[in-house]
Design an enzyme around this catalytic site. Sequence first.
Site, PDB file in Angstrom:
ATOM      1  N   PRO A  31      16.280 -70.416  -0.587  1.00  0.00           N
ATOM      2  CG  PRO A  31      17.881 -69.346  -1.892  1.00  0.00           C
ATOM      3  CD  PRO A  31      16.590 -70.090  -1.967  1.00  0.00           C
ATOM      4  CD  GLU A  32      12.709 -69.381   5.035  1.00  0.00           C
ATOM      5  OE1 GLU A  32      12.403 -68.317   5.580  1.00  0.00           O
ATOM      6  OE2 GLU A  32      12.032 -70.416   5.135  1.00  0.00           O
TER       7      GLU A  32
END
Length: 288
Positions: free
Chosen positions: A2-3
């Site tokens: 996840p960014e």
Amino acid sequence: MPELPEVETVKRGLEPVLVGRRITHVRLRRDDLRIPFPNRFAERLAGKRIERVGRRAKYLLAELDGGETLIIHLGMSGRLTLSPKDGGSREGSYYHKAKPLEVHDHVIFDLDDGERLVFNDPRRFGLMSLARTADISDAPFFHHLGIEPLSDELTVERLLEGLKGRKTSLKAALLDQTFVVGIGNIYACEALHRARLSPRRLCLTMTLTRAQRLAGAIKDVLLAAIEAGGSSLKDYVHADGSLGYFQHSFAVYDRQGEPCPRNTCKGTKIRRIVQSNRSTFYCPNCQR
Ligand SMILES: [Zn+2]
């Protein structure tokens, strides 16, 4: 992995569900994730009311009454899932039914309205901790972190000032979390393409106009990704109750050999190079 936009999407999904709720019970199914849980973790959470849900870099924050904040990092593969605790499907619910626990469901939070929040993390690079809310910015996770890109902290002046003193490339600077947080490899590539700046350009060659383009581009690519995640809670919750969204497509990231989407580039192919052991994707025509 996840960014920042994904974490922000999860935060927005959790906010209406968690704020105002009391945690009635916490169950840990192991002693650690990436790091051990803090002492008496479950006991310190039980009975606490969630006052606020926030985010710093890629950490989710749940501010509790009693003066502590729960810190959650999703790591590489962490996932938060909502379901009703007691089973059965609820009218108008965001999710379908109670889920039996899975092998990688490591932490289970029961809430006072019958909801259950489960943290699942097969690779266990995620973490959970607690810190005093009053001095959270000095907590070990946060004290070294740089500018929050979606906040007012990211100004053209501050960006330019921070870049001018560096001997690195622009790409390396954007990945430096002590400078700006939450811009991973994908959004560094995307922001530089939008700003029409070469990832190899040296920071010390930045000017005011280039910094203006870059500051705007950083906010634009992150906000566009967040908006693609959806605008209501329903959009964030998948059929299985997990929060987050499916990654959308990118202008240059992972598009080696494909034509640059900018019309004026007339089909110039996206190039892949390696910088600091990471792949960089860029258009050699419009990014200078
Ligand atoms: Zn181009």
